[in-house]
Write an enzyme that holds these catalytic residues in place. Structure first.
Site, PDB file in Angstrom:
ATOM      1  N   GLY A 243       0.817  -1.202   0.000  1.00 10.73           N
ATOM      2  CA  GLY A 243       0.000   0.000   0.000  1.00 10.73           C
ATOM      3  C   GLY A 243       0.848   1.247   0.000  1.00 10.73           C
ATOM      4  O   GLY A 243       2.035   1.182   0.314  1.00 10.73           O
ATOM      5  N   PRO A 245       2.559   4.834   1.054  1.00 11.61           N
ATOM      6  CA  PRO A 245       3.160   5.192   2.334  1.00 11.61           C
ATOM      7  C   PRO A 245       2.162   5.887   3.256  1.00 11.61           C
ATOM      8  O   PRO A 245       1.268   6.585   2.788  1.00 11.61           O
ATOM      9  CB  PRO A 245       4.299   6.135   1.950  1.00 11.61           C
ATOM     10  CG  PRO A 245       4.082   6.503   0.532  1.00 11.61           C
ATOM     11  CD  PRO A 245       3.238   5.461  -0.082  1.00 11.61           C
ATOM     12  N   GLY A 246       2.320   5.641   4.539  1.00 16.10           N
ATOM     13  CA  GLY A 246       1.491   6.340   5.517  1.00 16.10           C
ATOM     14  C   GLY A 246       0.108   5.780   5.696  1.00 16.10           C
ATOM     15  O   GLY A 246      -0.721   6.370   6.375  1.00 16.10           O
ATOM     16  N   THR A 247      -0.168   4.617   5.103  1.00 16.23           N
ATOM     17  CA  THR A 247      -1.509   4.069   5.242  1.00 16.23           C
ATOM     18  C   THR A 247      -1.625   3.150   6.450  1.00 16.23           C
ATOM     19  O   THR A 247      -2.666   2.525   6.630  1.00 16.23           O
ATOM     20  CB  THR A 247      -1.917   3.303   3.980  1.00 16.23           C
ATOM     21  OG1 THR A 247      -0.817   2.541   3.527  1.00 16.23           O
ATOM     22  CG2 THR A 247      -2.352   4.249   2.899  1.00 16.23           C
ATOM     23  N   LYS A 249       0.719   0.598   7.487  1.00 11.48           N
ATOM     24  CA  LYS A 249       1.242  -0.768   7.391  1.00 11.48           C
ATOM     25  C   LYS A 249       2.071  -1.119   8.620  1.00 11.48           C
ATOM     26  O   LYS A 249       1.869  -2.173   9.240  1.00 11.48           O
ATOM     27  CB  LYS A 249       2.101  -0.907   6.119  1.00 11.48           C
ATOM     28  CG  LYS A 249       1.306  -0.654   4.854  1.00 11.48           C
ATOM     29  CD  LYS A 249       2.119  -0.910   3.614  1.00 11.48           C
ATOM     30  CE  LYS A 249       3.215   0.109   3.394  1.00 11.48           C
ATOM     31  NZ  LYS A 249       2.714   1.470   3.123  1.00 11.48           N
ATOM     32  N   GLU A 467      -5.935  30.677 -12.458  1.00 15.16           N
ATOM     33  CA  GLU A 467      -6.757  29.749 -11.668  1.00 15.16           C
ATOM     34  C   GLU A 467      -8.217  29.811 -12.101  1.00 15.16           C
ATOM     35  O   GLU A 467      -8.904  28.791 -12.156  1.00 15.16           O
ATOM     36  CB  GLU A 467      -6.629  30.034 -10.174  1.00 15.16           C
ATOM     37  CG  GLU A 467      -5.218  29.855  -9.595  1.00 15.16           C
ATOM     38  CD  GLU A 467      -4.640  28.478  -9.833  1.00 15.16           C
ATOM     39  OE1 GLU A 467      -5.410  27.507 -10.004  1.00 15.16           O
ATOM     40  OE2 GLU A 467      -3.395  28.358  -9.876  1.00 15.16           O
ATOM     41  N   ASP A 541       1.240  22.298 -14.866  1.00 15.36           N
ATOM     42  CA  ASP A 541       0.113  21.925 -15.729  1.00 15.36           C
ATOM     43  C   ASP A 541       0.628  21.209 -16.969  1.00 15.36           C
ATOM     44  O   ASP A 541       0.100  20.167 -17.368  1.00 15.36           O
ATOM     45  CB  ASP A 541      -0.646  23.174 -16.197  1.00 15.36           C
ATOM     46  CG  ASP A 541      -1.288  23.905 -15.033  1.00 15.36           C
ATOM     47  OD1 ASP A 541      -1.394  23.297 -13.961  1.00 15.36           O
ATOM     48  OD2 ASP A 541      -1.678  25.067 -15.209  1.00 15.36           O
TER      49      ASP A 541
HETATM   50  P1  ADP Z   1       3.275   3.004   6.571  1.00 14.75           P
HETATM   51  O1  ADP Z   1       4.048   1.982   7.302  1.00 14.75           O
HETATM   52  O2  ADP Z   1       2.161   2.448   5.765  1.00 14.75           O
HETATM   53  O3  ADP Z   1       4.096   3.960   5.772  1.00 14.75           O
HETATM   54  P2  ADP Z   1       2.672   3.887   9.199  1.00 14.75           P
HETATM   55  O4  ADP Z   1       2.083   2.665   9.760  1.00 14.75           O
HETATM   56  O5  ADP Z   1       4.069   4.180   9.579  1.00 14.75           O
HETATM   57  O6  ADP Z   1       2.534   3.914   7.628  1.00 14.75           O
HETATM   58  O7  ADP Z   1       1.734   5.106   9.576  1.00 14.75           O
HETATM   59  C1  ADP Z   1       2.242   6.295  10.066  1.00 14.75           C
HETATM   60  C2  ADP Z   1       1.312   6.900  11.079  1.00 14.75           C
HETATM   61  O8  ADP Z   1       0.090   7.269  10.475  1.00 14.75           O
HETATM   62  C3  ADP Z   1       0.924   5.953  12.169  1.00 14.75           C
HETATM   63  O9  ADP Z   1       1.858   5.963  13.184  1.00 14.75           O
HETATM   64  C4  ADP Z   1      -0.416   6.502  12.624  1.00 14.75           C
HETATM   65  O10 ADP Z   1      -0.251   7.551  13.528  1.00 14.75           O
HETATM   66  C5  ADP Z   1      -0.987   7.072  11.362  1.00 14.75           C
HETATM   67  N1  ADP Z   1      -1.928   6.137  10.734  1.00 14.75           N
HETATM   68  C6  ADP Z   1      -1.813   5.602   9.499  1.00 14.75           C
HETATM   69  N2  ADP Z   1      -2.849   4.801   9.215  1.00 14.75           N
HETATM   70  C7  ADP Z   1      -3.641   4.806  10.303  1.00 14.75           C
HETATM   71  C8  ADP Z   1      -4.889   4.173  10.629  1.00 14.75           C
HETATM   72  N3  ADP Z   1      -5.517   3.345   9.787  1.00 14.75           N
HETATM   73  N4  ADP Z   1      -5.412   4.413  11.840  1.00 14.75           N
HETATM   74  C9  ADP Z   1      -4.796   5.231  12.704  1.00 14.75           C
HETATM   75  N5  ADP Z   1      -3.642   5.851  12.466  1.00 14.75           N
HETATM   76  C10 ADP Z   1      -3.061   5.670  11.279  1.00 14.75           C
HETATM   77 ZN    ZN Z   2      -2.385  25.850 -13.500  1.00 17.95          ZN
END
Ligand code: ADP
Ligand code: ZN
Length: 665
Positions: A243, A245-247, A249, A467, A541
């Site tokens: 997935g 980043p930041g989701t 995992k 814009e 753009d």
């Molecule tokens: P990844 O490993 O997918 O890059 P992380 O697990 O490190 O992402 O997520 C980073 C931070 O984002 C987590 O520590 C949390 O604070 C927040 N976060 C991401 N997804 C969730 C979720 N589903 N629920 C709650 N917090 C989340």
């Molecule tokens: Zn533009």
């Protein structure tokens, strides 16, 4: 994305429980410090004399000579005269000092800076003319051993220092002391009851319901393996989380460890990679060895693509031997441990397509869990999780905030909550209000508001029309994404921005893509229509439109001349930067078709804007006045979009599961 709740920096915990972490290393370093300190002190004590004797001037020297109070003058290094008094001189100047057998002292009583050698000799001679026992000058050369020593040994000391620093660096974080041998130890961070407890559970992970169900099973595998092996089933060895980043995992993997209450080894794929060949493989071995000692446990490898990239796909570069051997070791280890050894490997990547096929084979990462950017409901739940510990005002509405943040990942939302709290604190509020959240969202989308960026009135006008051009074209084209908000507040690198609310669609028609291109070119077209000249402000753009046109022609088979051909390579195995999959002639046709497509879209944008010049101008003026406008303002000027059966927000409420993402132009 910002990593939160993840590995805190600092000393790495120890894997083998009985060894005292890092003790040896520190000891050897203390030795070094001690030696240096001794050197310094010794140098100060016995080094070149620091002039503890009184310095005298010429007059005093003449006095001493005339009164015959001097026993001897040592001229040191032809620079300083050291004057030893005789017993007469001593009793006159240092009455409490008794002279030794030679009638003088061990160290000089005075020093004198001679200036020029000839003049000094002359002075001593002429002053003593006629005296019965004149004093002569002894030339002595004194080597200050401190300096000699330092100069002689400096290179060696420097070498030793560098050596120590290098090995300290390499050995850092390795298990078991500071020997150079720790380079092959795994750098995994261990979370368990004794070190850092995992205090994340499923409660802290919002949304991701399907992933949770699937991963819950793994917790069960770890807790009651017999239940499954009894029937002859094999417990999966690895689960791949795929997935963006930041989701969440990492968070999910951690929560599994928290739920199962087992130790959790966390390491990033790039931690295996070192410039020395063989180090990665040895780290993998070490990691699995440690894990088996702690079983049942979970190993989490973040960014596994750093090592798991498909092997040897580029014959010209010859591949990366080190990475390959690391990957081979990982495969071997995963094959090697028995299914009931209680070690489960979780790995995360955002590029499953480039991973080596061997990794996904049964018996290795046999399961894959796809994690996507959160939808509206998911975002609301993530807001809920992260607002738990915040002091909120009454006007904070999670549903509303979730709707304002299409395309945000969990990490982004965590960041929004944190930013909002900081902003409220900065403004001296005692609770966080809705406006703080909105400001935080804007800030995260576009970067910091540049309040002091100097924009002249003329520039502002150009930006506003640019814009407004995007807004007008997208409003008037049936298949373009409807607009949510336009601003000309400069943020980060962008001078203005238009937000759209893309409809959720799994397939896109040629017409839809074409309309989007027109809207993207609407900014530049507006500059052309209104001012008769174009500017550099359309770079992003143009980049976007070019990429889209390229994709239409070469990937999606949406061009008549090229036909139903796709040069897309989903396996990522080909390297097109060196060889193109088409002939020179085709390349020419592709270039022509792309150019034709973009130019006709541009012409279309110009035509639309010419037809609606009035509306465009009113919109731009409103934008200059208010700096931010919303879809309501567009509706006032151009009327409702006839093909919109319902307004966007209604649609969202009706179908809350719908995914929306956002475009920043
Ligand atoms: P990844 O490993 O997918 O890059 P992380 O697990 O490190 O992402 O997520 C980073 C931070 O984002 C987590 O520590 C949390 O604070 C927040 N976060 C991401 N997804 C969730 C979720 N589903 N629920 C709650 N917090 C989340
Ligand atoms: Zn533009």
């Amino acid at each position: 994305m910002e990593e939160q709740n993840s590995n805190p920096p600092g000393p790495q915990p120890q894997h083998t429980p009985n060894r005292k972490p890092g003790k040896k290393r520190r000891l050897s370093l203390y030795w070094l410090y001690a030696i240096l300190a001794v050197l310094l002190i010794g140098f100060n004590l016995w080094g070149p004399s620091k002039g503890s004797q009184e310095k005298i001037d010429q007059g005093k020297l003449i006095d001493l000579l005339k009164n015959e109070q001097i026993q001897r003058i040592d001229l040191v290094n032809k620079e300083t005269a050291e004057i030893y008094l005789n017993s007469k001189g001593l009793s006159a100047h240092f009455p409490d000092m008794t002279p030794n057998k030679k009638g003088t002292t061990e160290s000089p009583s005075y020093t004198y800076n001679i200036g020029s050698l000839e003049r000094f000799e002359e002075l001593v001679q002429t002053t003593q003319e006629g005296l019965p026992k004149p004093v002569y000058i002894n030339n002595v050369s004194k080597k200050s051993w401190g300096w000699e020593f330092l100069i002689g040994w400096l290179p060696l000391i420097a070498l030793i220092l560098i050596w120590v620093v290098i090995f300290r660096q390499i050995g850092r974080g390795g298990a078991g002391g500071g020997q150079i041998f720790s380079i092959g130890k795994s750098k995994a961070q261990l979370f368990d009851k004794d070190n850092i407890p995992v205090n994340v559970t499923f409660k802290d992970v919002a949304g991701l319901e399907e992933a949770k169900v699937e991963i819950m099973e793994i917790v069960d595998f770890l807790k009651n393996p017999e239940k499954y092996t009894k029937l002859g089933g094999k417990i999966p060895k690895g689960v791949l989380l795929v997935g963006p980043p930041g989701t969440g995992k990492t968070l999910l993997a951690k929560s599994v460890a928290g739920e199962a209450n087992v130790p959790f080894f966390s390491i990033s794929g790039s931690d295996f990679v070192e410039m020395f060949v063989g180090v990665g493989a040895s780290r993998v071995r070490d990691l699995f060895k440690n894990a088996k000692e702690k079983s049942p446990c979970i190993i989490f490898i973040d960014e596994i693509d750093a090592i798991g990239r498909a092997r040897g796909k580029n014959p010209i570069n010859g591949g990366n031997d080190e990475r390959e051997s690391t990957l081979n070791q990982l495969l071997t280890e995963m094959d090697g441990f028995g299914t009931n050894s209680g070690v489960i490997v979780l790995a995360a990547t955002n590029r499953a397509d480039i991973l080596d096929k061997a990794l996904m084979r049964a018996g290795r990462f046999d399961r894959q869990i796809y994690i996507e950017l959160p939808d509206l409901v998911g975002r609301r739940e993530i807001f809920e999780v992260h607002m738990r510990n915040l002091k909120l005002g009454n006007d904070v509405d999670r549903e509303f905030l979730a709707r304002q943040t299409p395309g945000f990942s969990g990490a982004d939302i965590a960041n929004v909550c944190n930013e909002a709290a900081l902003m409220a604190a900065r403004n001296g509020k005692d609770q966080i209000e809705k406006q703080d959240f909105l400001d935080a969202i804007d800030r995260i989308i576009g970067g910091l508001e540049k309040k002091n960026k100097i924009i002249t009135a003329d520039e502002k006008k150009v930006i506003a029309f640019h814009e407004a051009g995007h807004a007008t074209t997208s409003w008037l084209l049936q298949y373009a994404h409807p607009l949510v908000k336009v601003t000309i507040v400069p943020r980060g690198k962008s001078l203005g921005a238009a937000w759209y609310l893309p409809e959720e669609r799994q397939i896109t028609t040629k017409e839809q893509m074409y309309h989007e291109m027109i809207a993207t070119l609407g900014g530049r077209a507006s500059e052309q229509v209104i001012f008769g000249q174009i500017s550099t402000g359309a770079l992003s753009d143009l980049e976007k439109v070019t990429k889209q046109a390229y994709a239409m022609v070469t990937y999606y088979g949406l061009n008549e001349v090229i036909g139903n051909i796709s040069y897309y390579d989903s396996s990522g195995q080909q390297d097109f930067s060196i060889t193109k999959p088409f002939s020179e002639k085709t390349a020419e046709v592709i270039d022509q078709e792309i150019s034709k497509l973009i130019e006709s879209a541009y012409q279309e944008a110009i035509d639309i804007l010419k037809d609606h010049r009035d509306g465009l101008t009113r919109l731009a003026e409103k934008l200059i006045e208010k700096e931010v406008i919303f879809s309501e303002d567009l509706e006032q000027i151009f009327g409702k979009r006839p093909w919109d059966k319902e307004t966007e927000s209604e649609k969202l409420i009706d179908k809350p599961k719908e995914d929306v993402s956002e475009n920043l132009i």
